[in-house]
Design a protein around this motif. Structure first.
Motif, short mmCIF file in Angstrom:
data_model
loop_
_atom_site.label_atom_id
_atom_site.label_comp_id
_atom_site.label_asym_id
_atom_site.label_seq_id
_atom_site.Cartn_x
_atom_site.Cartn_y
_atom_site.Cartn_z
N UNK A 97 0.83 -1.20 0.00
CA UNK A 97 0.00 0.00 0.00
C UNK A 97 0.87 1.25 0.00
N UNK A 98 0.36 2.27 -0.69
CA UNK A 98 1.08 3.53 -0.72
C UNK A 98 2.22 3.58 -1.71
N UNK A 99 2.23 2.68 -2.68
CA UNK A 99 3.29 2.67 -3.67
C UNK A 99 3.12 3.78 -4.70
N UNK A 153 -8.23 -0.29 -1.67
CA UNK A 153 -7.77 0.59 -0.59
C UNK A 153 -6.25 0.70 -0.56
N UNK A 154 -5.61 0.48 -1.72
CA UNK A 154 -4.14 0.46 -1.74
C UNK A 154 -3.54 1.84 -1.51
N UNK A 155 -4.22 2.89 -1.94
CA UNK A 155 -3.71 4.24 -1.72
C UNK A 155 -2.46 4.56 -2.51
N UNK A 156 -2.33 4.02 -3.71
CA UNK A 156 -1.14 4.29 -4.51
C UNK A 156 -1.16 5.71 -5.06
N UNK A 157 0.01 6.21 -5.38
CA UNK A 157 0.16 7.49 -6.06
C UNK A 157 0.40 7.23 -7.54
N UNK A 209 -2.85 12.37 -4.65
CA UNK A 209 -2.29 11.08 -5.08
C UNK A 209 -2.10 11.04 -6.59
N UNK A 210 -2.18 12.19 -7.24
CA UNK A 210 -2.15 12.22 -8.70
C UNK A 210 -1.32 13.39 -9.17
N UNK A 211 -0.43 13.11 -10.13
CA UNK A 211 0.38 14.17 -10.73
C UNK A 211 0.60 13.81 -12.20
N UNK A 212 0.03 14.62 -13.08
CA UNK A 212 0.13 14.38 -14.51
C UNK A 212 0.84 15.59 -15.13
N UNK A 213 1.96 15.33 -15.77
CA UNK A 213 2.76 16.40 -16.36
C UNK A 213 2.50 16.51 -17.85
#
Length: 699
Positions: free
Chosen positions: A205-207, A230-234, A261-265
């Motif tokens: 989780x949280x990867x 419910x992994x909560x990945x970014x 949890x999201x970043x799109x360039x």
């Protein structure tokens, strides 16, 4: 509802809507008085109110679609009516933005007016990063925005989640003409398999998950679908096209991925400064035409991706096969760079894919690399090579591939003696490194394959075929009873004994024949197993043997209650795609349209012999066959002129045909056995599991 955008559908769209074949809605409209009346006619085609059609389908229970699917498909079919009024990119952008807006505010959009929708969007997306510009692109013509908002609400209400409604819109991008959104996306079944190859289901989780060249977001969406809820990945992504970057943001936000949890360039570089190196990288390299493609450039892109991998991290790359697995010029720059992935222990699996990985690039050969950075002490020096280029790109093939890679990974990138890869082979990477320019594909079957049941039983099956062939030869000898010669006793007909002629139409009028129609059998109801044999046009024209198509008894009774069976002696005929006549000796078979039945009436004054009728019709049709470019043959079946043989002459001809059929059946059985014998022997010699011993000498 804005009057300029009616919810109207054609008969073809109703068929797709209800999950039935094209002629069925026409029959509904003719036979059922309560079927909705057309609301318009264009070019001679009737159009119906889609809402009334759906209500009729729901009330009557007709069709094969579920109620939820009916409502969703109605909204999607309505989208086709917008193609002439809005550009495809504006339509898709606005609908996806509206669905995303509804997901964020968790309330319907219609009813409050378009100005209120724009104000809500401005509050939610004050920096205009993902949806505000798409909504401002909607024409301010009265009612257009309101109609789109109502359509978005319809889709969300029909779906289980806004994310599903969002995907429905993207699934319709082809029919809307928005080809740029799908041209560089892999096939959906492949996108899901690539996500599983990454191992995201086992990621803690949280990867952090990264997708360069994200395009319209099929790969990030596939990764999210395979991850635990419910992994909560970014999720990190990048794409050079700003419109694609905005679409990916909407697509992930509507799935419940929060902004933090999201970043799109916008560009080619992933936004790693605030997030660190990713745990998983999934990338489909951008398509380049073959004449512009350079293997070294593609491999340099892969090398740049591996620079992001820390210890134990994984990357899966979909790219051109001519760079990843095909042979390269020995000792060239591309060859040395490709073999460096072996010496560094990065490359764990190389998979050649069949055509069709990119539906819009049917001739683009692709391959997949699975890369993982392992500490030097844990490197095993092994690589899994798989070649799927001759296999169908379907779920079954890809499931086996994913399982092979997962087992290879779980074993610490070692060969597991308890599991041999289904479609590949594990071999030392040094074997490839010592062969400059060699293809990264398996050149032989794995050693374990010689112990499979099919291989082990091959000599026994060959011996059984040899015995069976001998029995067929003996059976033919006994059946012929030493009469090897076949005499027809044919001679020129005397001029004073002219033959009468007749036609099928005349024999129908004289009640010597009865004509019965074939039945429209849905393709999904046909299979190799079943209780009843179905005679399609392929069997009637002789392209396939009878028994290839069958139908289950329960399906036949439930779906085709008015269909009947053939009787022994029925002549099954077809004129499409070419003329064919088949005499059904057994009966109790189903005839599939457009084939039909000519049933002999035994109580007629001059009964017709089925074999004679079929043979004469084939000969007559050969003289009036369809010429190139024609829609149909020059004469109808009913107008074909054939001899009306006298009873004693018809009896002699029938006896001759029966003898020819008997001898043909014996020869066909021997030919089939010889073909099987040749095939099995060739297969064993080709894969190296069989050898031929010298014939024993007589003592």
């Amino acid at each position: 509802m804005y009057e300029g955008f009616p919810w109207r559908v054609s008969l073809a769209e109703i068929a797709a809507l209800a999950g039935v074949r094209r002629p069925v809605p026409t029959n509904w409209a003719r036979r059922h008085g309560d079927f909705p009346e057309p609301v318009a006619h264009e070019g001679g085609r009737p159009f119906f109110d889609g809402r009334k059609v759906v209500a009729w389908l729901l009330d009557t229970g007709r069709g094969n679609a579920e109620p939820r699917t009916l409502r969703a498909e109605l909204a999607l079919h309505t989208l086709t009516g917008w193609r002439d009024r809005l550009p495809a990119h504006v339509l898709v952008g606005a609908l996806t933005a509206l669905i995303c807006l509804r997901r964020q505010q968790d309330a319907p959009l219609s009813g409050s007016g378009w100005d209120a929708v724009l104000k809500q969007a401005a509050r939610l997306d004050s920096e205009d990063l993902f949806l505000l510009a798409e909504l401002h692109a909607v024409p301010m013509t009265e009612g257009v925005g309101t109609a789109l908002a109502e359509l978005a609400d319809e889709l969300v209400e029909a779906a289980y989640t806004p994310a599903e409604a969002f995907d429905w819109v993207l699934d319709a991008r082809r029919r809307l003409g928005s080809h740029e959104l799908v041209a560089d996306e892999p096939a959906p079944v492949l996108a899901g398999a690539l996500a599983r190859l990454c191992g995201i289901g086992e990621l803690e989780d949280g990867g952090t998950v990264a997708t360069p060249y994200a395009r319209s977001g099929d790969l990030p969406a596939a990764l999210h679908a395979q991850a635990a809820s419910d992994a909560g990945h970014t999720y990190l992504a990048a794409d050079p096209d700003p419109a694609f970057a905005r679409l990916v943001r909407r697509r992930m936000l509507v799935r419940g991925v929060y902004e933090f949890q999201l970043d799109v360039a916008e560009g080619t570089e992933l936004p790693l400064d605030d997030w660190g190196d990713p745990d998983i990288v999934l990338c489909a390299l951008p398509y380049e035409p073959a004449e512009q493609r350079e293997a070294s450039a593609a491999l340099e892109r892969v090398q740049a991706l591996t620079d992001l991998l820390g210890a134990g991290r994984t990357a899966v790359v979909l790219g051109p096969a001519d760079a990843l697995v095909h042979p390269l010029p020995a000792q060239g720059d591309a060859d040395r760079l490709r073999r460096s992935f072996l010496t560094g222990g990065l490359l764990k699996a190389a998979i050649g894919l069949p055509d069709g990985a990119f539906p819009y690039r049917p001739g683009h050969r692709t391959a997949v690399w699975v890369l993982s950075r392992t500490p030097e002490a844990e490197q095993r020096g092994l690589v899994l090579l798989t070649d799927l280029s001759a296999r169908p790109l379907d779920g079954r093939t890809l499931d086996a591939l994913v399982e092979d890679v997962q087992i290879f990974r779980a074993a610490g990138w070692r060969a597991d003696v308890r599991h041999a890869p289904r479609h590949g082979v594990v071999l030392p990477a040094k074997v490839l490194d010592d062969r400059p320019g060699a293809a990264f594909t398996p050149q032989h079957r794995p050693h374990e394959s010689r112990y499979t049941r099919a291989v082990v039983e091959r000599p026994v099956r060959i011996s059984q075929l040899e015995i069976h062939l001998g029995e067929l030869v003996e059976r033919a000898r006994v059946a012929l009873d030493g009469r090897a010669e076949l005499r027809t006793h044919a001679a020129l007909r005397p001029e004073d004994r002219s033959v009468r002629r007749t036609t099928v139409g005349r024999m129908l009028q004289e009640r010597r024949l009865r004509r019965l129609p074939g039945h429209r059998i849905a393709p999904e109801h046909l299979g190799s197993d079943g209780d009843y044999t179905v005679l399609t046009t392929a069997e009637v024209v002789g392209a396939e043997p009878a028994g290839r198509h069958r139908i289950d008894r329960l399906v036949f009774i439930a779906e085709y209650e008015h269909a009947g069976f053939t009787r022994p002696g029925d002549v099954v005929v077809t004129t499409s795609p070419e003329f064919g006549a088949y005499v059904d000796e057994e009966g109790l078979r189903v005839v599939a349209y457009p084939a039909r039945v000519l049933r002999v009436r035994p109580d007629a004054e001059r009964p017709v012999r089925p074999r004679v009728l079929a043979a004469l019709l084939r000969a007559a049709a050969a003289e009036h066959r369809r010429v190139s470019g024609a829609v149909r043959a020059s004469r109808r079946l009913e107008d074909l002129s054939i001899p009306d043989l006298a009873p004693e002459e018809a009896e002699r001809y029938d006896t001759l045909l029966a003898e020819i059929d008997r001898r043909s059946a014996l020869l066909r059985a021997q030919t089939a056995a010889l073909d099987d014998l040749a095939r099995l022997t060739a297969a064993g010699l080709t894969d190296g599991t069989l050898t031929l011993l010298p014939a024993p000498t007589a003592t």
